[in-house]
Design an enzyme around this catalytic site. Sequence first.
Site, short mmCIF file in Angstrom:
data_model
loop_
_atom_site.label_atom_id
_atom_site.label_comp_id
_atom_site.label_asym_id
_atom_site.label_seq_id
_atom_site.Cartn_x
_atom_site.Cartn_y
_atom_site.Cartn_z
N ASP A 180 -1.38 6.52 -16.23
CA ASP A 180 -1.09 7.12 -14.92
C ASP A 180 -2.00 8.31 -14.69
OD1 ASP A 180 -0.08 8.17 -12.62
OD2 ASP A 180 1.93 8.57 -13.39
N SER B 75 -13.99 8.69 -1.79
CA SER B 75 -13.42 9.58 -0.79
C SER B 75 -12.98 8.75 0.41
CB SER B 75 -14.45 10.65 -0.40
OG SER B 75 -13.89 11.55 0.53
N SER B 76 -13.08 9.30 1.60
CA SER B 76 -12.66 8.60 2.81
C SER B 76 -13.18 9.36 4.01
CB SER B 76 -11.12 8.55 2.87
OG SER B 76 -10.68 8.16 4.16
N TYR C 14 -3.41 13.82 3.19
CA TYR C 14 -4.34 12.83 2.64
C TYR C 14 -5.79 13.23 2.92
CZ TYR C 14 -6.91 8.51 1.93
OH TYR C 14 -7.84 7.58 1.52
N LYS D 254 -9.01 14.21 0.12
CA LYS D 254 -10.35 13.63 0.07
C LYS D 254 -11.43 14.68 0.30
CE LYS D 254 -9.05 9.55 -1.03
NZ LYS D 254 -9.34 9.05 -2.40
#
Length: 296
Positions: A81, A166-167, A180, A184
């Site tokens: 995890d 990332s995003s 969120y 990132k």
Amino acid sequence: MTKSAPQGIPSTTTSRPLEGKLALITGASRGIGAAVARNLASKGASVILNYSSESSACQASSLAQEIATQYAVACFTVKADIGSPTGPALLIKSARDSFLAKSQAKFQIDIIVNNAGVASNASIQDFQIKDFEWMYRINVLGPLLLIQAALPYLPNDRSGRIVNLSSISSSEGFVEQSVYGGTKAALEAMTRTWARELAERCTVNAVNPGPVKTDMWDKMPLEHRGGLRPWTFHSPLAAVREEIDEQEIVDQKEFVGGRPAYPSEVAGIVAMLCSHDAGWCTGQVVCANGGMRMAI
């Protein structure tokens, strides 16, 4: 010049650019992580597939068997995890033990892909501290602890590669993504810091996908997909191709405004950054979103 395959690790007679390399991919049982594992293995890298839950064990095992058979490389699965304080160190130790059980070669991690991540949307008024802690623990603290645990096993000749997933959420200000998007952005900040701290050992880059056709996309409510239309509609590579794209994507093209990426497309960009030819690229966030996000 590539390394020869370590003793005890399967090899092929065909020259492949990542032959003899060892790659660790977190969150590798499905989606982008699985696609990255397949891509790197096809180029000759042995791979360590990390997964975190029992529900993913069967998928990870099946993927490992597929990769080992199809690409003639070693493939290990490790349950750990990333979001727990001890998980990243356990992942490195278990990977090392599995590798040394099959090989007398030196244990060296040539490539790390920090792909594991979680997402949850909430408006400011609905924000919950538990969701903040959950996302930052897995998306930010986990990758940092993993690199810390991996430090003794990284190359010392700049040949190593770290790629962080990332995003575009880090920069586009999507509604309900205060947390969120922040995780990132933090990962991108760490990417730049690591590029300097680890400069004599490896390059460190990030990629910033937009929507991707994974199980997360499949579970996304249709109205949320429609909310992406202003961005998707203006993405140069998101135009739907009726003879090529999946029928569901074709059917929703007007409402969604275009298509998401396929995991293999993002994986190809990750693999590019893992190549020898990417050795002069570090500290960058590289477009992996079809032009949805264009930075200068």
